[in-house]
Design a protein around this motif. Structure first.
Motif, short mmCIF file in Angstrom:
data_model
loop_
_atom_site.label_atom_id
_atom_site.label_comp_id
_atom_site.label_asym_id
_atom_site.label_seq_id
_atom_site.Cartn_x
_atom_site.Cartn_y
_atom_site.Cartn_z
N HIS A 9 0.85 -1.19 0.00
CA HIS A 9 0.00 0.00 0.00
C HIS A 9 0.88 1.23 0.00
CE1 HIS A 9 -3.66 -2.30 0.92
NE2 HIS A 9 -2.83 -3.09 1.59
N VAL A 10 0.32 2.33 -0.46
CA VAL A 10 1.03 3.60 -0.47
C VAL A 10 0.23 4.58 0.37
CG1 VAL A 10 1.85 5.50 -1.90
CG2 VAL A 10 1.97 3.15 -2.77
N PHE A 11 0.93 5.26 1.29
CA PHE A 11 0.31 6.25 2.15
C PHE A 11 1.09 7.55 2.06
CE2 PHE A 11 -0.50 2.12 4.01
CZ PHE A 11 -1.84 2.18 4.39
N ILE A 12 0.40 8.65 2.21
CA ILE A 12 1.06 9.95 2.40
C ILE A 12 0.73 10.38 3.82
CG2 ILE A 12 1.13 12.38 1.76
CD1 ILE A 12 0.48 11.53 -1.09
N VAL A 13 1.78 10.65 4.60
CA VAL A 13 1.62 11.07 5.99
C VAL A 13 2.17 12.48 6.10
CG1 VAL A 13 2.22 10.61 8.39
CG2 VAL A 13 1.85 8.70 6.80
N ARG A 14 1.35 13.38 6.62
CA ARG A 14 1.77 14.76 6.86
C ARG A 14 1.63 15.02 8.36
NH1 ARG A 14 -1.56 14.81 2.29
NH2 ARG A 14 -0.53 15.59 0.43
N ILE A 15 2.70 15.49 9.00
CA ILE A 15 2.70 15.74 10.43
C ILE A 15 3.32 17.12 10.67
CG2 ILE A 15 3.61 14.99 12.67
CD1 ILE A 15 1.69 12.98 11.56
N TRP A 16 2.72 17.89 11.59
CA TRP A 16 3.27 19.17 11.97
C TRP A 16 2.90 19.48 13.42
CZ3 TRP A 16 -0.81 18.53 8.66
CH2 TRP A 16 -2.03 19.07 9.04
N VAL A 33 -3.26 11.44 7.25
CA VAL A 33 -2.71 10.25 6.59
C VAL A 33 -3.70 9.88 5.49
CG1 VAL A 33 -3.68 8.66 8.30
CG2 VAL A 33 -1.80 7.91 6.86
N GLU A 34 -3.17 9.59 4.31
CA GLU A 34 -4.01 9.27 3.15
C GLU A 34 -3.57 7.95 2.54
OE1 GLU A 34 -5.27 11.24 -1.15
OE2 GLU A 34 -3.90 12.30 0.17
N HIS A 35 -4.53 7.08 2.30
CA HIS A 35 -4.29 5.81 1.61
C HIS A 35 -4.50 6.09 0.12
CE1 HIS A 35 -5.61 1.65 0.28
NE2 HIS A 35 -4.40 1.45 0.78
N ILE A 36 -3.43 6.07 -0.64
CA ILE A 36 -3.48 6.50 -2.04
C ILE A 36 -4.39 5.62 -2.90
CG2 ILE A 36 -2.09 6.91 -4.11
CD1 ILE A 36 -1.86 9.00 -1.80
N PRO A 37 -4.32 4.28 -2.84
CA PRO A 37 -5.18 3.49 -3.73
C PRO A 37 -6.68 3.76 -3.55
CG PRO A 37 -3.46 2.11 -2.82
CD PRO A 37 -3.39 3.43 -2.10
N ARG A 41 -8.80 9.42 3.49
CA ARG A 41 -7.90 10.31 4.23
C ARG A 41 -8.47 10.54 5.63
NH1 ARG A 41 -5.97 16.24 2.08
NH2 ARG A 41 -4.64 16.71 3.85
N ARG A 42 -7.57 10.65 6.61
CA ARG A 42 -7.99 10.86 8.00
C ARG A 42 -7.10 11.89 8.66
NH1 ARG A 42 -10.01 6.29 10.56
NH2 ARG A 42 -11.56 6.72 8.98
N SER A 43 -7.68 12.79 9.43
CA SER A 43 -6.92 13.72 10.26
C SER A 43 -6.45 12.98 11.50
CB SER A 43 -7.79 14.90 10.67
OG SER A 43 -8.15 15.65 9.54
N VAL A 44 -5.28 13.34 12.00
CA VAL A 44 -4.72 12.67 13.17
C VAL A 44 -4.23 13.70 14.18
CG1 VAL A 44 -4.09 10.56 11.95
CG2 VAL A 44 -2.45 12.43 12.08
N LYS A 45 -4.24 13.28 15.46
CA LYS A 45 -3.76 14.13 16.54
C LYS A 45 -2.65 13.45 17.34
CE LYS A 45 -8.06 16.62 17.15
NZ LYS A 45 -9.12 17.00 18.08
N ALA A 46 -2.29 12.24 16.94
CA ALA A 46 -1.23 11.49 17.62
C ALA A 46 -0.63 10.50 16.63
CB ALA A 46 -1.81 10.74 18.82
N LEU A 47 0.62 10.14 16.83
CA LEU A 47 1.28 9.19 15.95
C LEU A 47 0.58 7.83 15.98
CD1 LEU A 47 5.01 10.11 16.55
CD2 LEU A 47 3.56 10.75 14.61
N GLU A 48 0.00 7.48 17.12
CA GLU A 48 -0.74 6.22 17.23
C GLU A 48 -1.94 6.20 16.28
OE1 GLU A 48 0.07 8.16 19.86
OE2 GLU A 48 1.65 6.95 20.76
N ASP A 49 -2.53 7.37 16.02
CA ASP A 49 -3.65 7.45 15.08
C ASP A 49 -3.22 7.10 13.66
OD1 ASP A 49 -5.09 8.39 17.28
OD2 ASP A 49 -4.99 10.49 16.65
N VAL A 50 -2.00 7.46 13.30
CA VAL A 50 -1.46 7.13 11.97
C VAL A 50 -1.36 5.62 11.84
CG1 VAL A 50 0.54 7.30 10.45
CG2 VAL A 50 -0.18 9.29 11.78
#
Length: 80
Positions: A9-16, A33-37, A41-50
């Motif tokens: 799978h391909v994911f794009i993860v953006r964290i700030w 985090v977005e699942h490309i296929p 997409r989901r918004s996250v507030k913690a690395l565990e959410d990714v």
């Protein structure tokens, strides 16, 4: 070697770090985090959410095995 595309799978993860409006408060982790296929997409507030989002796309037994390996990784500069 033949690739097994059913398990890749391909994911794009953006964290700030987002500054708080309250003076003196520590910035909060934000991201997406977005699942490309699938385009999901989901918004996250913690690395565990990714990790939880990504785990949904893999068989449960593989995720459990990998999580135990990830939890044993040594910390570097306060990051696991």
């Amino acid at each position: 070697m033949t690739a097994n595309y059913d398990t890749r799978h391909v994911f794009i993860v953006r964290i700030w770090l987002e500054p708080r409006e309250i003076e003196g408060e520590a910035p909060q982790l934000r991201g997406s985090v977005e699942h490309i296929p699938s385009g999901e997409r989901r918004s996250v507030k913690a690395l565990e959410d990714v990790m939880a989002f990504m785990a949904r796309f893999f068989p449960a037994e593989q995720v459990r095995r990998r999580r135990s390996l990830w939890s044993r990784r040594p910390q570097r500069d306060g990051v696991t």
